[in-house]
Write an enzyme that holds these catalytic residues in place. Structure first.
Site, PDB file in Angstrom:
ATOM      1  N   GLU A   1      -1.600   6.390  -1.188  1.00  5.91           N
ATOM      2  CA  GLU A   1      -3.102   6.451  -0.788  1.00  5.91           C
ATOM      3  C   GLU A   1      -2.870   7.711   0.112  1.00  5.91           C
ATOM      4  OE1 GLU A   1      -4.867   3.448   1.867  1.00  5.91           O
ATOM      5  OE2 GLU A   1      -6.926   3.994   1.392  1.00  5.91           O
TER       6      GLU A   1
ATOM      7  N   HIS B   1       0.981  -1.332   0.063  1.00  4.93           N
ATOM      8  CA  HIS B   1      -0.164  -0.183  -0.230  1.00  4.93           C
ATOM      9  C   HIS B   1       0.837   1.168  -0.176  1.00  4.93           C
ATOM     10  CE1 HIS B   1      -3.157  -2.797   1.301  1.00  4.93           C
ATOM     11  NE2 HIS B   1      -4.200  -1.839   1.372  1.00  4.93           N
TER      12      HIS B   1
END
Ligand code: ADE
Ligand code: ZN
Length: 329
Positions: free
Chosen positions: A195, A192
């Site tokens: 974001e 990730h």
């Protein structure tokens, strides 16, 4: 066009985050755990922002306490995905929530999830593979233990390693040991990034952790040189537009950069992240992309093809799913 009948491939789904609220309420009642505060009056998950979302997520997950709970969860999640037209899905699995990163316990949880996946394949025609994920705000020491769980169970079914959680906690480079350990065990890598942090985090995921896919990655759009590099290097973005809009990374669907990234040559894919938290499904993501950017069947075919090419499964599984895509109505 109808998006309902299109076969879909999903690469970014957190298994606990996909738990329907009613499923979690049922477990809480069975175990006499009071988590009524995590739901609103309509029975949906209730949170104010991303960091509160992570707290509510962990509170919901506290009801999942045994391999049998995860077997039931996996079966329920795959039934929902199959109903949305998903034929292949990769789910993030967390040894943190499955026996506290103990390798022996993790093996039992994993076996239970594989049992549910086998049943779903037979009954609902959906294929699942697992990606172990460490949780960034739990810190690099726990991530090492998580990577060891992943490395010990790496194979045809458990095919990847990643990191989720609070992107603003620590540095991605703190997790190099965990990612090296997973890579050396033959696991494929995703992280990730981009974001809640900017383009530099996407660069770090690629250059420092050697990830071939990025979870979200959408804020790469703030640096066009990076966008061009992602396109040239064939780095795949696991884009979850509905998640980004609900959590406020972008104010609305029109402002979401998925179409700009695609138009500039980046390999984008579409996923739901944590569907009930974001009131979405793969069918709804497709419908919103059609309504917002006028994506037609040709674009969806291209997206699904990109997703299958980027899947962490073996070649035999990929060919089987490919045939399934060709056979569609
Ligand atoms: N864990 C579950 N959903 C997540 C998200 N959208 N970002 C980071 N970690 C997560
Ligand atoms: Zn995610």
């Amino acid at each position: 066009m109808s998006v309902t009948t299109l076969p879909k491939v999903e690469l970014h789904l957190h298994i606990e985050g996909a738990a329907p609220p009613s499923f979690i309420r049922g477990l809480a009642a069975e175990k006499k755990i009071d988590i009524s505060g995590i739901f609103n009056e309509r029975g949906e998950y209730k949170y104010t922002d991303f960091w509160h979302f992570l707290e509510i997520y962990e509170a919901a997950t506290s009801t999942l306490q045994s391999p049998e709970d995860f077997r039931r969860l996996t079966r329920a999640v795959l039934a929902e995905s199959a109903a949305s037209g998903v034929v292949y899905t990769e789910a993030f699995l967390s040894p943190d929530f499955c026996g506290g990163r103990d390798v022996g316990a993790w093996r039992e949880y994993l076996a239970a999830m594989i049992e549910a996946a086998d049943e779903a394949e037979r009954q609902d025609g959906i294929t699942m593979r697992g990606i172990v994920t460490c949780i960034r705000h739990f810190g690099p020491e726990k991530a090492k233990e998580t990577a060891i769980c992943a490395a010990e169970t790496a194979g045809d079914w458990l095919t990847g390693f990643g990191i989720g959680g609070d992107e603003r906690a620590g540095e991605l480079s703190d997790f190099s040991w965990a990612f090296d350990c997973a890579r050396e065990a033959g696991l494929r890598l995703t992280a990730h990034a981009g974001e809640w942090t900017g383009p530099e985090s996407v660069r770090e995921a690629v250059d420092v952790l050697h990830c071939e896919r990025i979870g979200h990655g959408v804020r790469a759009i703030e640096d066009l040189a990076l966008v061009d590099r992602l396109a040239e290097d064939g780095i795949v973005l696991e884009v979850c537009p509905g998640s980004n809009v609900v959590l406020g990374v972008y104010p609305d669907w029109r402002s979401h950069p998925i179409e700009k990234l695609r138009a500039r040559g980046v390999k984008v894919t579409v996923s739901t992240d944590d569907p009930p938290f974001f009131h979405t499904s793969m069918e709804r993501e497709f419908q919103m992309l059609h309504d917002t950017f006028d994506w037609d069947e040709g674009v969806f075919d291209e997206i699904t093809r990109t997703s299958l090419d980027a899947a962490f499964c073996d070649g035999e599984t990929r060919s089987r799913i490919e045939k399934r895509l060709e056979r569609r109505p």
